[in-house]
Design a protein around this motif. Structure first.
Motif, PDB file in Angstrom:
ATOM      1  N   LYS A  77       0.824  -1.220   0.000  1.00 46.23           N
ATOM      2  CA  LYS A  77       0.000   0.000   0.000  1.00 46.23           C
ATOM      3  C   LYS A  77       0.855   1.266   0.000  1.00 46.23           C
ATOM      4  N   ASP A  78       2.107   1.139   0.476  1.00 47.13           N
ATOM      5  CA  ASP A  78       3.037   2.270   0.520  1.00 47.13           C
ATOM      6  C   ASP A  78       3.967   2.311  -0.687  1.00 47.13           C
ATOM      7  N   GLY A  79       3.814   1.360  -1.614  1.00 43.16           N
ATOM      8  CA  GLY A  79       4.647   1.330  -2.811  1.00 43.16           C
ATOM      9  C   GLY A  79       5.681   0.220  -2.836  1.00 43.16           C
ATOM     10  N   LEU A  80       5.793  -0.556  -1.765  1.00 43.80           N
ATOM     11  CA  LEU A  80       6.687  -1.713  -1.745  1.00 43.80           C
ATOM     12  C   LEU A  80       6.188  -2.696  -2.804  1.00 43.80           C
ATOM     13  N   PRO A  81       7.066  -3.225  -3.678  1.00 44.22           N
ATOM     14  CA  PRO A  81       6.598  -4.100  -4.757  1.00 44.22           C
ATOM     15  C   PRO A  81       5.818  -5.323  -4.257  1.00 44.22           C
ATOM     16  N   LYS A  82       6.307  -5.982  -3.234  1.00 40.96           N
ATOM     17  CA  LYS A  82       5.633  -7.111  -2.584  1.00 40.96           C
ATOM     18  C   LYS A  82       5.936  -7.020  -1.096  1.00 40.96           C
ATOM     19  N   ASN A  83       5.098  -7.607  -0.289  1.00 42.49           N
ATOM     20  CA  ASN A  83       5.285  -7.511   1.156  1.00 42.49           C
ATOM     21  C   ASN A  83       6.439  -8.357   1.692  1.00 42.49           C
ATOM     22  N   VAL A  84       6.831  -9.394   0.984  1.00 43.66           N
ATOM     23  CA  VAL A  84       7.911 -10.263   1.467  1.00 43.66           C
ATOM     24  C   VAL A  84       9.263  -9.592   1.224  1.00 43.66           C
ATOM     25  N   VAL A  85       9.959  -9.229   2.318  1.00 46.90           N
ATOM     26  CA  VAL A  85      11.263  -8.560   2.248  1.00 46.90           C
ATOM     27  C   VAL A  85      12.310  -9.483   2.871  1.00 46.90           C
ATOM     28  N   THR A  86      13.327  -9.833   2.087  1.00 48.05           N
ATOM     29  CA  THR A  86      14.359 -10.762   2.557  1.00 48.05           C
ATOM     30  C   THR A  86      15.691 -10.103   2.862  1.00 48.05           C
ATOM     31  N   VAL A  87      15.937  -8.922   2.299  1.00 43.19           N
ATOM     32  CA  VAL A  87      17.240  -8.276   2.494  1.00 43.19           C
ATOM     33  C   VAL A  87      17.093  -6.761   2.409  1.00 43.19           C
ATOM     34  N   VAL A  88      17.832  -6.067   3.275  1.00 40.07           N
ATOM     35  CA  VAL A  88      17.834  -4.599   3.315  1.00 40.07           C
ATOM     36  C   VAL A  88      19.274  -4.143   3.474  1.00 40.07           C
ATOM     37  N   LYS A  89      19.690  -3.145   2.672  1.00 42.79           N
ATOM     38  CA  LYS A  89      21.073  -2.664   2.748  1.00 42.79           C
ATOM     39  C   LYS A  89      21.103  -1.171   2.473  1.00 42.79           C
ATOM     40  N   GLU A  90      21.839  -0.449   3.303  1.00 43.67           N
ATOM     41  CA  GLU A  90      22.079   0.964   3.044  1.00 43.67           C
ATOM     42  C   GLU A  90      23.416   1.080   2.314  1.00 43.67           C
ATOM     43  N   ASP A  91      23.435   1.787   1.186  1.00 48.14           N
ATOM     44  CA  ASP A  91      24.688   1.926   0.439  1.00 48.14           C
ATOM     45  C   ASP A  91      25.505   3.095   0.981  1.00 48.14           C
ATOM     46  N   GLY A 104      15.219  -5.843  -1.043  1.00 41.68           N
ATOM     47  CA  GLY A 104      15.011  -6.977  -1.941  1.00 41.68           C
ATOM     48  C   GLY A 104      14.072  -7.984  -1.323  1.00 41.68           C
ATOM     49  N   GLY A 105      13.403  -8.720  -2.199  1.00 37.23           N
ATOM     50  CA  GLY A 105      12.484  -9.752  -1.729  1.00 37.23           C
ATOM     51  C   GLY A 105      11.677 -10.323  -2.881  1.00 37.23           C
ATOM     52  N   ALA A 106      10.438 -10.712  -2.577  1.00 32.62           N
ATOM     53  CA  ALA A 106       9.570 -11.351  -3.565  1.00 32.62           C
ATOM     54  C   ALA A 106       9.223 -10.424  -4.726  1.00 32.62           C
ATOM     55  N   GLY A 107       9.328  -9.119  -4.526  1.00 31.84           N
ATOM     56  CA  GLY A 107       8.991  -8.160  -5.574  1.00 31.84           C
ATOM     57  C   GLY A 107      10.183  -7.663  -6.355  1.00 31.84           C
ATOM     58  N   GLY A 108      11.341  -8.330  -6.189  1.00 30.91           N
ATOM     59  CA  GLY A 108      12.545  -7.889  -6.873  1.00 30.91           C
ATOM     60  C   GLY A 108      13.361  -6.954  -6.005  1.00 30.91           C
ATOM     61  N   LEU A 109      13.973  -5.966  -6.625  1.00 29.39           N
ATOM     62  CA  LEU A 109      14.838  -5.021  -5.924  1.00 29.39           C
ATOM     63  C   LEU A 109      14.304  -3.612  -6.133  1.00 29.39           C
ATOM     64  N   CYS A 110      14.219  -2.855  -5.038  1.00 28.83           N
ATOM     65  CA  CYS A 110      13.803  -1.465  -5.151  1.00 28.83           C
ATOM     66  C   CYS A 110      14.663  -0.623  -4.227  1.00 28.83           C
ATOM     67  N   ARG A 111      14.546   0.666  -4.386  1.00 32.11           N
ATOM     68  CA  ARG A 111      15.292   1.615  -3.567  1.00 32.11           C
ATOM     69  C   ARG A 111      14.286   2.467  -2.819  1.00 32.11           C
ATOM     70  N   PHE A 112      14.583   2.747  -1.560  1.00 35.57           N
ATOM     71  CA  PHE A 112      13.731   3.607  -0.752  1.00 35.57           C
ATOM     72  C   PHE A 112      14.466   4.928  -0.566  1.00 35.57           C
ATOM     73  N   LYS A 113      13.886   5.987  -1.104  1.00 36.78           N
ATOM     74  CA  LYS A 113      14.541   7.292  -1.034  1.00 36.78           C
ATOM     75  C   LYS A 113      13.478   8.360  -0.840  1.00 36.78           C
ATOM     76  N   GLU A 114      13.733   9.241   0.113  1.00 38.23           N
ATOM     77  CA  GLU A 114      12.834  10.358   0.402  1.00 38.23           C
ATOM     78  C   GLU A 114      11.394   9.889   0.626  1.00 38.23           C
ATOM     79  N   GLY A 115      11.259   8.748   1.319  1.00 39.34           N
ATOM     80  CA  GLY A 115       9.943   8.249   1.682  1.00 39.34           C
ATOM     81  C   GLY A 115       9.193   7.500   0.606  1.00 39.34           C
ATOM     82  N   LYS A 116       9.868   7.217  -0.538  1.00 41.20           N
ATOM     83  CA  LYS A 116       9.194   6.522  -1.642  1.00 41.20           C
ATOM     84  C   LYS A 116      10.007   5.326  -2.105  1.00 41.20           C
ATOM     85  N   PHE A 117       9.305   4.277  -2.541  1.00 40.89           N
ATOM     86  CA  PHE A 117       9.952   3.110  -3.124  1.00 40.89           C
ATOM     87  C   PHE A 117      10.085   3.320  -4.630  1.00 40.89           C
ATOM     88  N   ILE A 118      11.280   3.087  -5.148  1.00 40.54           N
ATOM     89  CA  ILE A 118      11.573   3.290  -6.566  1.00 40.54           C
ATOM     90  C   ILE A 118      11.955   1.942  -7.165  1.00 40.54           C
TER      91      ILE A 118
END
Length: 82
Positions: free
Chosen positions: A28-42, A50-64
Motif C-alpha cells: 500500500k506504501d509502494g513496496l513491490p511485494k510484502n515479502v522482504v528478505t534483504v535490506v542494505k544501506e549503500d 530486496g524480496g519477492a517483488g525484486g529489488l527497489c530503492r527507498f529514497k525520500e519516503g518513496k519506493f523506486i
C-alpha cells in the motif's frame, strides 16, 4: 542506518524502528511485494530492499522500482564502485 533507525524485512512488509516507534511499509506504501528478505544501506545513504517483488530503492519516503520486478532477491552486495 546512518540516522540510527533499524530496518527489518518480514513476510508482512518492511518495518522501520525509529526512536522506538515501529512503522510498517507494505504494498500500500509502494513496496513491490510484502515479502522482504534483504535490506542494505549503500555508501550514499540509499536504502535498497530486496524480496519477492525484486529489488527497489527507498529514497525520500518513496519506493523506486529498479527494473528487477518479478525477480526474487535474497541477497546482494555493493561493489567497489558503489
Amino acid at each position: 542506518d546512518r540516522a540510527g533507525d533499524l530496518w527489518i524485512g518480514t513476510e508482512a512488509g518492511l518495518i522501520r524502528l525509529q526512536n522506538g516507534s515501529p512503522r510498517l511499509y507494505t504494498e500500500k506504501d509502494g513496496l513491490p511485494k510484502n515479502v522482504v528478505t534483504v535490506v542494505k544501506e549503500d555508501r550514499e545513504g540509499n536504502l535498497w530492499v530486496g524480496g519477492a517483488g525484486g529489488l527497489c530503492r527507498f529514497k525520500e519516503g518513496k519506493f523506486i522500482n529498479t527494473g528487477l520486478a518479478g525477480s526474487y532477491v535474497t541477497g546482494f552486495i555493493e561493489d567497489h564502485e558503489g
